[in-house]
Write a protein that holds these residues in place. Structure first.
Motif, PDB file in Angstrom:
ATOM      1  N   LEU A 109       0.841  -1.202   0.000  1.00  0.00           N
ATOM      2  CA  LEU A 109       0.000   0.000   0.000  1.00  0.00           C
ATOM      3  C   LEU A 109       0.871   1.245   0.000  1.00  0.00           C
ATOM      4  O   LEU A 109       0.639   2.185  -0.777  1.00  0.00           O
ATOM      5  CB  LEU A 109      -0.933   0.019   1.213  1.00  0.00           C
ATOM      6  N   PHE A 110       1.878   1.269   0.863  1.00  0.00           N
ATOM      7  CA  PHE A 110       2.766   2.424   0.927  1.00  0.00           C
ATOM      8  C   PHE A 110       3.454   2.645  -0.420  1.00  0.00           C
ATOM      9  O   PHE A 110       3.544   3.782  -0.900  1.00  0.00           O
ATOM     10  CB  PHE A 110       3.803   2.231   2.032  1.00  0.00           C
ATOM     11  N   ASP A 111       3.922   1.571  -1.046  1.00  0.00           N
ATOM     12  CA  ASP A 111       4.567   1.691  -2.360  1.00  0.00           C
ATOM     13  C   ASP A 111       3.599   2.276  -3.389  1.00  0.00           C
ATOM     14  O   ASP A 111       3.988   3.128  -4.202  1.00  0.00           O
ATOM     15  CB  ASP A 111       5.080   0.337  -2.838  1.00  0.00           C
ATOM     16  N   ASN A 112       2.355   1.826  -3.356  1.00  0.00           N
ATOM     17  CA  ASN A 112       1.373   2.344  -4.303  1.00  0.00           C
ATOM     18  C   ASN A 112       1.044   3.808  -4.038  1.00  0.00           C
ATOM     19  O   ASN A 112       0.846   4.584  -4.978  1.00  0.00           O
ATOM     20  CB  ASN A 112       0.101   1.492  -4.290  1.00  0.00           C
ATOM     21  N   LEU A 113       1.002   4.193  -2.766  1.00  0.00           N
ATOM     22  CA  LEU A 113       0.762   5.605  -2.449  1.00  0.00           C
ATOM     23  C   LEU A 113       1.928   6.471  -2.928  1.00  0.00           C
ATOM     24  O   LEU A 113       1.725   7.576  -3.444  1.00  0.00           O
ATOM     25  CB  LEU A 113       0.530   5.782  -0.943  1.00  0.00           C
ATOM     26  N   VAL A 114       3.149   5.965  -2.778  1.00  0.00           N
ATOM     27  CA  VAL A 114       4.314   6.690  -3.288  1.00  0.00           C
ATOM     28  C   VAL A 114       4.237   6.816  -4.804  1.00  0.00           C
ATOM     29  O   VAL A 114       4.522   7.881  -5.374  1.00  0.00           O
ATOM     30  CB  VAL A 114       5.626   5.983  -2.847  1.00  0.00           C
ATOM     31  N   LYS A 115       3.825   5.763  -5.484  1.00  0.00           N
ATOM     32  CA  LYS A 115       3.700   5.806  -6.944  1.00  0.00           C
ATOM     33  C   LYS A 115       2.602   6.781  -7.375  1.00  0.00           C
ATOM     34  O   LYS A 115       2.738   7.440  -8.405  1.00  0.00           O
ATOM     35  CB  LYS A 115       3.416   4.406  -7.490  1.00  0.00           C
ATOM     36  N   ILE A 116       1.527   6.864  -6.573  1.00  0.00           N
ATOM     37  CA  ILE A 116       0.479   7.846  -6.889  1.00  0.00           C
ATOM     38  C   ILE A 116       1.056   9.250  -6.756  1.00  0.00           C
ATOM     39  O   ILE A 116       0.809  10.123  -7.609  1.00  0.00           O
ATOM     40  CB  ILE A 116      -0.755   7.665  -5.984  1.00  0.00           C
ATOM     41  N   GLU A 117       1.825   9.478  -5.724  1.00  0.00           N
ATOM     42  CA  GLU A 117       2.424  10.800  -5.550  1.00  0.00           C
ATOM     43  C   GLU A 117       3.404  11.106  -6.672  1.00  0.00           C
ATOM     44  O   GLU A 117       3.445  12.234  -7.182  1.00  0.00           O
ATOM     45  CB  GLU A 117       3.124  10.898  -4.200  1.00  0.00           C
ATOM     46  N   GLN A 118       4.198  10.134  -7.078  1.00  0.00           N
ATOM     47  CA  GLN A 118       5.122  10.341  -8.192  1.00  0.00           C
ATOM     48  C   GLN A 118       4.358  10.640  -9.474  1.00  0.00           C
ATOM     49  O   GLN A 118       4.765  11.490 -10.274  1.00  0.00           O
ATOM     50  CB  GLN A 118       6.006   9.113  -8.383  1.00  0.00           C
ATOM     51  N   ALA A 119       3.229   9.954  -9.660  1.00  0.00           N
ATOM     52  CA  ALA A 119       2.396  10.227 -10.829  1.00  0.00           C
ATOM     53  C   ALA A 119       1.813  11.635 -10.747  1.00  0.00           C
ATOM     54  O   ALA A 119       1.687  12.325 -11.760  1.00  0.00           O
ATOM     55  CB  ALA A 119       1.281   9.191 -10.932  1.00  0.00           C
ATOM     56  N   ALA A 120       1.464  12.073  -9.550  1.00  0.00           N
ATOM     57  CA  ALA A 120       0.942  13.426  -9.375  1.00  0.00           C
ATOM     58  C   ALA A 120       2.009  14.464  -9.709  1.00  0.00           C
ATOM     59  O   ALA A 120       1.717  15.484 -10.347  1.00  0.00           O
ATOM     60  CB  ALA A 120       0.432  13.619  -7.945  1.00  0.00           C
ATOM     61  N   GLU A 121       3.242  14.203  -9.291  1.00  0.00           N
ATOM     62  CA  GLU A 121       4.337  15.125  -9.610  1.00  0.00           C
ATOM     63  C   GLU A 121       4.584  15.191 -11.109  1.00  0.00           C
ATOM     64  O   GLU A 121       4.921  16.239 -11.648  1.00  0.00           O
ATOM     65  CB  GLU A 121       5.614  14.699  -8.886  1.00  0.00           C
ATOM     66  N   ALA A 122       4.398  14.056 -11.793  1.00  0.00           N
ATOM     67  CA  ALA A 122       4.600  14.004 -13.240  1.00  0.00           C
ATOM     68  C   ALA A 122       3.312  14.301 -14.011  1.00  0.00           C
ATOM     69  O   ALA A 122       3.326  14.285 -15.245  1.00  0.00           O
ATOM     70  CB  ALA A 122       5.131  12.637 -13.639  1.00  0.00           C
ATOM     71  N   ALA A 123       2.207  14.535 -13.286  1.00  0.00           N
ATOM     72  CA  ALA A 123       0.890  14.769 -13.896  1.00  0.00           C
ATOM     73  C   ALA A 123       0.516  13.614 -14.824  1.00  0.00           C
ATOM     74  O   ALA A 123      -0.021  13.815 -15.920  1.00  0.00           O
ATOM     75  CB  ALA A 123       0.849  16.109 -14.621  1.00  0.00           C
ATOM     76  N   ASP A 124       0.764  12.395 -14.384  1.00  0.00           N
ATOM     77  CA  ASP A 124       0.487  11.186 -15.164  1.00  0.00           C
ATOM     78  C   ASP A 124      -0.820  10.559 -14.669  1.00  0.00           C
ATOM     79  O   ASP A 124      -0.840   9.817 -13.679  1.00  0.00           O
ATOM     80  CB  ASP A 124       1.654  10.211 -15.025  1.00  0.00           C
ATOM     81  N   TYR A 125      -1.883  10.842 -15.368  1.00  0.00           N
ATOM     82  CA  TYR A 125      -3.225  10.396 -14.971  1.00  0.00           C
ATOM     83  C   TYR A 125      -3.325   8.872 -14.959  1.00  0.00           C
ATOM     84  O   TYR A 125      -3.861   8.288 -14.011  1.00  0.00           O
ATOM     85  CB  TYR A 125      -4.260  10.998 -15.918  1.00  0.00           C
ATOM     86  N   GLN A 126      -2.823   8.221 -16.000  1.00  0.00           N
ATOM     87  CA  GLN A 126      -2.948   6.761 -16.099  1.00  0.00           C
ATOM     88  C   GLN A 126      -2.195   6.043 -14.980  1.00  0.00           C
ATOM     89  O   GLN A 126      -2.704   5.100 -14.389  1.00  0.00           O
ATOM     90  CB  GLN A 126      -2.466   6.265 -17.464  1.00  0.00           C
ATOM     91  N   LYS A 127      -0.987   6.486 -14.703  1.00  0.00           N
ATOM     92  CA  LYS A 127      -0.204   5.861 -13.632  1.00  0.00           C
ATOM     93  C   LYS A 127      -0.885   6.085 -12.280  1.00  0.00           C
ATOM     94  O   LYS A 127      -0.911   5.187 -11.437  1.00  0.00           O
ATOM     95  CB  LYS A 127       1.209   6.435 -13.617  1.00  0.00           C
ATOM     96  N   ALA A 128      -1.456   7.264 -12.089  1.00  0.00           N
ATOM     97  CA  ALA A 128      -2.135   7.561 -10.822  1.00  0.00           C
ATOM     98  C   ALA A 128      -3.358   6.670 -10.634  1.00  0.00           C
ATOM     99  O   ALA A 128      -3.567   6.117  -9.547  1.00  0.00           O
ATOM    100  CB  ALA A 128      -2.533   9.033 -10.767  1.00  0.00           C
ATOM    101  N   THR A 129      -4.162   6.506 -11.677  1.00  0.00           N
ATOM    102  CA  THR A 129      -5.365   5.673 -11.535  1.00  0.00           C
ATOM    103  C   THR A 129      -5.007   4.202 -11.372  1.00  0.00           C
ATOM    104  O   THR A 129      -5.659   3.490 -10.600  1.00  0.00           O
ATOM    105  CB  THR A 129      -6.318   5.836 -12.737  1.00  0.00           C
ATOM    106  N   LEU A 130      -3.975   3.744 -12.062  1.00  0.00           N
ATOM    107  CA  LEU A 130      -3.551   2.347 -11.922  1.00  0.00           C
ATOM    108  C   LEU A 130      -3.105   2.062 -10.489  1.00  0.00           C
ATOM    109  O   LEU A 130      -3.543   1.082  -9.874  1.00  0.00           O
ATOM    110  CB  LEU A 130      -2.412   2.036 -12.895  1.00  0.00           C
ATOM    111  N   ASN A 131      -2.276   2.917  -9.939  1.00  0.00           N
ATOM    112  CA  ASN A 131      -1.793   2.709  -8.574  1.00  0.00           C
ATOM    113  C   ASN A 131      -2.887   2.966  -7.550  1.00  0.00           C
ATOM    114  O   ASN A 131      -2.865   2.376  -6.470  1.00  0.00           O
ATOM    115  CB  ASN A 131      -0.563   3.582  -8.311  1.00  0.00           C
ATOM    116  N   TYR A 132      -3.837   3.803  -7.875  1.00  0.00           N
ATOM    117  CA  TYR A 132      -4.998   4.012  -7.004  1.00  0.00           C
ATOM    118  C   TYR A 132      -5.774   2.702  -6.861  1.00  0.00           C
ATOM    119  O   TYR A 132      -6.128   2.291  -5.758  1.00  0.00           O
ATOM    120  CB  TYR A 132      -5.886   5.122  -7.573  1.00  0.00           C
TER     121      TYR A 132
END
Length: 158
Positions: A109-132
């Protein structure tokens, strides 16, 4: 001859008695169960985890869909961090065989939350929804590890 048989019988009885008294009984161990204190500790945190999961399901996906990346990052650090903390508290009170799996799920879960934050920094919608979606699956998997009597009591109170 009768005298030898009675002496032999006596010796066999003594040897058998000695062997039986020296052996350890094979008592079947009861499967580990939760103590009342463990159930109480788990019950203290389960409603918070369920509420945070619902917030994640409602608020975070809305923020991601709106591409509100600053608030996504704030959500990850606020309620996301709080959820990880509460999951750690619950993990300590699970049965030993469930603790390792609960730690893995919490780490995932923590890894996925970090990936969501990284996607937010990169404004990557697909990566954010996948990790969500993966984060939600992690939370659901964690809730499956919680003892059923705790979950049932929470559902009956709701």
């Amino acid at each position: 001859m009768a005298r030898y048989r009675s002496i032999l019988s006596l010796i066999l009885v003594i040897v058998t008695t000695f062997l039986v008294s020296c052996s350890s009984p094979s008592v079947a161990k009861a499967p580990p169960t939760y103590t009342a204190a463990q159930v109480e500790q788990i019950q203290q945190y389960v409603p918070d985890i369920v509420a945070l999961r619902d917030r994640l399901d409602n608020e975070l996906i809305t923020l991601i869909k709106r591409r509100d990346w600053i608030d996504v990052s704030n959500f990850i650090h606020g309620p996301g961090g709080e959820m990880r903390l509460k999951m750690t508290y619950v993990t300590r009170n699970l049965l030993p065989q469930d603790q390792s799996q609960a730690r893995e799920v919490t780490r995932s879960l923590f890894d996925n939350l970090v990936k969501i934050e990284q996607a937010a920094e990169a404004a990557d919608y697909q990566k954010a929804t996948l990790n969500y979606r993966e984060a939600l699956a992690d939370i659901d998997g964690f809730l499956q590890l919680i003892p059923k009597q705790t979950v049932l009591q929470q559902e009956s109170e709701a």
